[in-house]
Design an enzyme around this catalytic site. Structure first.
Site, PDB file in Angstrom:
ATOM      1  N   PRO A   1       0.789  -1.237   0.000  1.00  0.00           N
ATOM      2  CA  PRO A   1       0.000   0.000   0.000  1.00  0.00           C
ATOM      3  C   PRO A   1       0.821   1.287   0.000  1.00  0.00           C
ATOM      4  O   PRO A   1       0.231   2.360  -0.081  1.00  0.00           O
ATOM      5  CB  PRO A   1      -0.813  -0.122   1.292  1.00  0.00           C
TER       6      PRO A   1
ATOM      7  N   ASP B   1       1.989   1.450 -11.801  1.00  0.00           N
ATOM      8  CA  ASP B   1       0.767   2.239 -11.652  1.00  0.00           C
ATOM      9  C   ASP B   1       1.037   3.511 -10.871  1.00  0.00           C
ATOM     10  O   ASP B   1       2.008   3.605 -10.119  1.00  0.00           O
ATOM     11  CB  ASP B   1      -0.300   1.418 -10.912  1.00  0.00           C
TER      12      ASP B   1
ATOM     13  N   LYS C   1      -2.361   3.849 -14.188  1.00  0.00           N
ATOM     14  CA  LYS C   1      -3.707   3.355 -13.914  1.00  0.00           C
ATOM     15  C   LYS C   1      -4.176   3.812 -12.526  1.00  0.00           C
ATOM     16  O   LYS C   1      -3.415   3.829 -11.580  1.00  0.00           O
ATOM     17  CB  LYS C   1      -3.721   1.825 -13.989  1.00  0.00           C
TER      18      LYS C   1
ATOM     19  N   GLY D   1      -0.645  -2.513  -3.774  1.00  0.00           N
ATOM     20  CA  GLY D   1      -1.355  -3.546  -3.023  1.00  0.00           C
ATOM     21  C   GLY D   1      -0.934  -4.936  -3.457  1.00  0.00           C
ATOM     22  O   GLY D   1       0.248  -5.208  -3.663  1.00  0.00           O
ATOM     23  N   ASP D   2      -1.907  -5.828  -3.564  1.00  0.00           N
ATOM     24  CA  ASP D   2      -1.694  -7.196  -4.034  1.00  0.00           C
ATOM     25  C   ASP D   2      -2.326  -7.300  -5.420  1.00  0.00           C
ATOM     26  O   ASP D   2      -3.491  -6.935  -5.582  1.00  0.00           O
ATOM     27  CB  ASP D   2      -2.353  -8.195  -3.075  1.00  0.00           C
TER      28      ASP D   2
ATOM     29  N   THR E   1      -1.888  -6.358   0.808  1.00  0.00           N
ATOM     30  CA  THR E   1      -3.056  -5.625   0.342  1.00  0.00           C
ATOM     31  C   THR E   1      -3.415  -4.511   1.337  1.00  0.00           C
ATOM     32  O   THR E   1      -3.075  -4.594   2.532  1.00  0.00           O
ATOM     33  CB  THR E   1      -4.234  -6.592   0.110  1.00  0.00           C
ATOM     34  N   ALA E   2      -4.090  -3.489   0.824  1.00  0.00           N
ATOM     35  CA  ALA E   2      -4.390  -2.318   1.657  1.00  0.00           C
ATOM     36  C   ALA E   2      -5.147  -2.687   2.932  1.00  0.00           C
ATOM     37  O   ALA E   2      -4.912  -2.103   3.992  1.00  0.00           O
ATOM     38  CB  ALA E   2      -5.193  -1.298   0.855  1.00  0.00           C
TER      39      ALA E   2
ATOM     40  N   MET F   1     -11.978   1.258  -2.544  1.00  0.00           N
ATOM     41  CA  MET F   1     -12.520   2.309  -3.418  1.00  0.00           C
ATOM     42  C   MET F   1     -13.990   2.576  -3.092  1.00  0.00           C
ATOM     43  O   MET F   1     -14.833   2.635  -3.982  1.00  0.00           O
ATOM     44  CB  MET F   1     -12.358   1.898  -4.898  1.00  0.00           C
TER      45      MET F   1
END
Lengths: 272, 272
Positions: free
Chosen positions: B34, B57, B79, B111-112, B140-141, B192
């Site tokens: 993250p 990204d 992205k 993240g993942d 991951t976040a 998100m």
């Protein structure tokens, strides 16, 4: 326990700055990932070099424990999937004892400590003793296992959510849990799901799941002895019994290995 | 793009053995975590040192890109959460182009990559061009965010499963999804989810969720500018609007920051 640290450069702590991870009198709850030492985070690798004492679970790999600094006190608290070898209260007492002595205490759990890590009792014990804590995330088994089969946990137009659950507790599931898991395109990662495979199969079929739903079981994800079983919901209990997995296993409901992942390098065993 | 790699010891690849991570002509899809460089895995840190070309990204942090080897070609494909800056087809073309040229290609996602990483289109493009791929997991976040609030994603006697979902797609949810999420003790990590907060609130309340259900939003998890908003389902849309989070945010339904995590060090902002 191997203690060869000759391959660890002394400069690791300076990798991303000289900031120390561990503090005296504080307990760091850290995830070691699923076994491959390369899946350790830099933060946990640093913590292994800084810790005065490390309390670790049985599933933390030897290669990872070999990355601890040579002066650290190592305590195997032996917790397993199906219950602790050392009583939980005793683990909590050890954590508090070492922290009160002003040591940098590393509590190392396999995977990610926040997912099925039984973290809360130990956090509460530290809190009750007025001991500071921090949590250092780790790679959870589902991430390593899904990478091994070349798949995503989520995919546009297939599933916009994924569930992580434990086979131990699925007997307490309500009807709408099963209805949801039984839907086409649903993906779930089941931790410690070997013993519950037949029960899970029965409930999913009862709630209308397709018998040909892909199911993949990854044993020893990320380790040298990783094995992958690609099967279907219909055949899951039979194939799982045949496979006789002894190591920790992660079951994916709704995922098959990607074609490219079905190369001999990845699939050591696949029962038809 | 900062390129100061003076703090990276040349011996990093030997950290856990001399095995190379990257192969010429193969694309490695890797998670950068993250944001905190210390949350990189050793494997991805090695990949950054070995890669000939890195397509990354927008959300991959500058500190992490600074860990790339100085000779690597860096391509920002930009992205974001709400759609690619570079068209997906163009990203796929770049991956195939570089791999066909025999380069060690690192596709770095925040993240993942297997969780809301839009991985599959890129994997398929490589597959169609007969390019080999591998996946390197990342933190991951949700793992970093839950660690920041001192909580577990799962807890015995509270929740035996956790859902990871994206706010983008919750408008397609069926009634039993909402019924389940609305239950006491349920925990979900919403990626998100800022724009969908009012919609999610409405559906959960319609399905009987308690208005006082704790909700925590973590912006910029693990980064120096991390902020934590502790609120309730009742107040979520209002408090979120007041907070005006501009960075990526992770929303926990059913989790409040742990008391010990509510220290000033962790909570930069908490709206009552």
């Amino acid at each position: 326990m191997p203690r060869d640290i000759s391959h660890i450069p002394a400069s690791l702590p300076s990798l991303t700055g000289a900031t120390a991870v561990m503090c005296p009198g504080v307990v760091a709850f850290a995830g070691s990932g699923p076994g491959d030492p390369d899946l350790l985070t830099l933060k946990v690798a640093k913590a292994l070099l800084e810790a005065d004492v490390i309390l670790y679970d049985r599933l933390v790999s030897d290669e990872i424990m070999a990355m601890a600094n040579g002066d650290a006190i190592l305590e195997d608290v032996g917790k397993e999937g199906f219950g602790p070898s050392m009583a939980q209260d005793d683990i909590c007492d050890r954590l508090v004892h070492h922290a009160k002595a002003g040591r940098k205490v590393l509590r190392l759990k396999s995977g990610d400590p926040t997912l099925f890590g039984r973290l809360d009792e130990e956090l509460s014990a530290c809190e009750a003793a007025d001991i500071g804590t921090q949590i250092l995330p780790g790679i959870t088994a589902a991430s390593a296992a899904v990478a091994a089969i070349g798949q995503s946990l989520t995919q546009r137009r297939r599933n916009s959510s994924v569930r992580f659950l434990t086979g131990h507790d699925m007997k307490g599931f309500a009807d709408h849990d099963w209805a949801q898991l039984a839907r086409p395109g649903e993906v779930a990662a089941v931790y410690m799901g070997k013993k519950s495979a037949r029960f899970v199969q029965g409930r999913l079929l009862m709630h209308g799941a397709d018998r040909t739903t892909p199911v993949t079981v990854v044993e020893n994800a990320s380790r040298a002895d990783q094995r992958i079983l690609a099967t279907t919901l219909d055949r899951l209990p039979t194939d799982l019994a045949d496979a006789a997995f002894a190591g920790p296993a992660l079951t994916f409901l709704g995922l098959a290995p990607r074609a490219a992942a079905a190369a001999p390098k990845h699939i050591q065993m696949e029962l038809a």
